[in-house]
Design an enzyme around this catalytic site. Structure first.
Site, PDB file in Angstrom:
ATOM      1  N   LYS A 112       0.834  -1.210   0.000  1.00 54.14           N
ATOM      2  CA  LYS A 112       0.000   0.000   0.000  1.00 54.14           C
ATOM      3  C   LYS A 112       0.867   1.258   0.000  1.00 54.14           C
ATOM      4  O   LYS A 112       0.646   2.180  -0.793  1.00 54.14           O
ATOM      5  CB  LYS A 112      -0.906  -0.029   1.243  1.00 54.14           C
ATOM      6  CG  LYS A 112      -1.919   1.083   1.273  1.00 54.14           C
ATOM      7  CD  LYS A 112      -2.982   0.807   2.307  1.00 54.14           C
ATOM      8  CE  LYS A 112      -2.430   0.711   3.698  1.00 54.14           C
ATOM      9  NZ  LYS A 112      -3.476   0.590   4.723  1.00 54.14           N
ATOM     10  N   ASP A 126      -7.308   1.323   1.220  1.00 55.42           N
ATOM     11  CA  ASP A 126      -7.364   1.626   2.652  1.00 55.42           C
ATOM     12  C   ASP A 126      -8.772   1.335   3.153  1.00 55.42           C
ATOM     13  O   ASP A 126      -9.576   0.709   2.454  1.00 55.42           O
ATOM     14  CB  ASP A 126      -6.943   3.083   2.913  1.00 55.42           C
ATOM     15  CG  ASP A 126      -8.050   4.062   2.571  1.00 55.42           C
ATOM     16  OD1 ASP A 126      -8.981   3.678   1.814  1.00 55.42           O
ATOM     17  OD2 ASP A 126      -8.024   5.196   3.069  1.00 55.42           O
TER      18      ASP A 126
END
Ligand code: SF4
Length: 245
Positions: A155, A174
């Protein structure tokens, strides 16, 4: 970046009352619900782009080094809080070479308010030392190299690649992206890696970085976790979860 959003826009049009009414009419509702997923995704992207024309990362940064530091600090912390501490961090440690030589106690003091500061300080120094040792002090530009750095997951690497280098390597997933992808039925998964894979199949590669910002903004402004504002949502006629959450 963690579970928090890292996106901002000056003027989220989705919050303008009345927009949902114009786009949520019966005619649109029938046509888009009857069409396939690709057409629905295309329309979702178009409407979110129109609603959030200035979508971008909300983490203040001047270069890839600063964005990487800010993104590591944003784990389990708001972007606003990170933006409060990063000016002092960047002043004390203007590049990876300086950060690699930081005393952990000094760095901890600067980043304490972001939470998990001991781990974050250890990861930041470890990251900087690896950048210096393996990449001559320059932040690398590939997923593989970024992922290999201490404290950097897929990420975080996606955030840096997409926002600092303009490389659409993947979709940053997220908590907001997870929630919206589920409500919009763009995925059946809850695991971020699988959600990312589904979104990468549905969204054109040129929009992989942007779609994350758009979903995060929409999640912050309209599709709230507890009580989504479906009556104000520009996606209301495209969303299988409208008025059902
Ligand atoms: S659940 Fe409601 S607010 Fe969220 S995307 Fe669907 S229509 Fe919009």
């Amino acid at each position: 970046m963690g579970g928090k959003a890292e996106t901002s826009a000056r003027k989220p049009g989705a919050s303008e009352p009345g927009k949902a009414g114009r786009t949520g009419g019966g005619k649109h509702r029938r046509s888009f619900r009857a069409s396939g997923l690709p057409a629905r995704v295309t329309e979702i992207l178009a409407r979110l782009k129109a609603a959030y024309p200035d979508a971008r990362t909300a983490l203040d940064h001047q270069d890839a080094y600063q964005l990487l530091v800010a993104t590591i600090l944003s784990a389990q912390c708001t972007d606003a809080r990170v933006n409060l501490v990063t000016p002092a961090v960047f002043a004390a440690y203007p590049d990876a070479a300086h950060l690699a030589r930081a005393r952990q106690a000094d760095l901890e003091q600067l980043i304490q308010s972001t939470g998990f500061f001991r781990n974050k300080a250890r990861n930041l120094i470890g990251m900087a030392q690896a950048v210096v040792a393996d990449h001559g002090g320059t932040i690398p530009r590939t997923m593989e190299q970024l992922y290999a750095l201490p404290g950097v997951g897929r990420k975080t690497a996606n955030v840096v690649l997409g926002n600092a280098f303009g490389i659409n390597e993947g979709v940053t997933v997220d908590t907001h992206v997870t929630r919206l992808a589920g409500r919009l039925k763009l995925t059946r998964h809850t695991d971020p890696v699988k959600i990312e894979q589904d979104l990468m199949k549905l969204v054109p590669q040129r929009d992989w970085t942007l779609v994350s910002h758009l979903l995060i903004l929409h999640g912050r402004n309209i599709c709230l976790a507890r009580k989504p504002r479906c009556e104000r949502c520009v996606l209301v006629d495209l969303c299988p979860s409208a008025f059902k959450v």
